[in-house]
Design an enzyme around this catalytic site. Sequence first.
Site: not given
Length: 159
Positions: A50, A145, A103-104, A55
Site C-alpha cells: 500500500g 494504515h 511502512c515504506l 509518502q
Amino acid sequence: MSPILPVAQRGEEILKLKAAQVADIEFNSEWLQQLAAAMYATMSERSGVGIAAPQVYISKRLIIVASRPNPRYPDAPEMDAVVMVNPEILDFSQETCFGEEGCLSVPNERGQVERAQVVKVRYQTLKGKVVETVYEGFPARIVQHEVDHLDGILFVERI
Ligand code: ZN
C-alpha cells in the site's frame, strides 16, 4: 514507464499534515493518472502492499491498496490493486485484531498494531466514480494504515 519517486521518511513534515481532498476538476486528468501510476511503481519497487500520496510528497487524499505476497509480506493475500481517491472509512467493526505492520516511510521497523477486523470504505475512482465496499483482514488493515497517512498518522503512533 512510470518514475520511481522518492519516499518521505519518518520525521518529515509532509507525513504529519492532513492531506487535502482531491478536487472535482482533478478527476479524469492526466495528472491524477500519472500520480497514481508513479505511486504504484514506487510501491511495487519497494515491495509495499500500500502507499499514500503524502509518502511521495503529494499532500492529497489518494491511496493504493494492493495486498499480495512479496518478500516483505510473504503471507499477504492476493488482491487486485485498488486506487482510492478521497477514501473515507464509514464503519469500523467492533471486532479488532493485532497484526504486524511496516511502512515504506519507517524503514527497518515493524510493530503489532490493533486495527478493526472489518471496515466499510467509500472512495472515488480516478474517474470520479463513487464506490462503497467492505474489506476484511489484511486488506482492511492496509486501508486503515493508508488512510492514517492522509491524516498525518504513522503506525508507530498506534503501538
Ligand atoms: Zn505506511
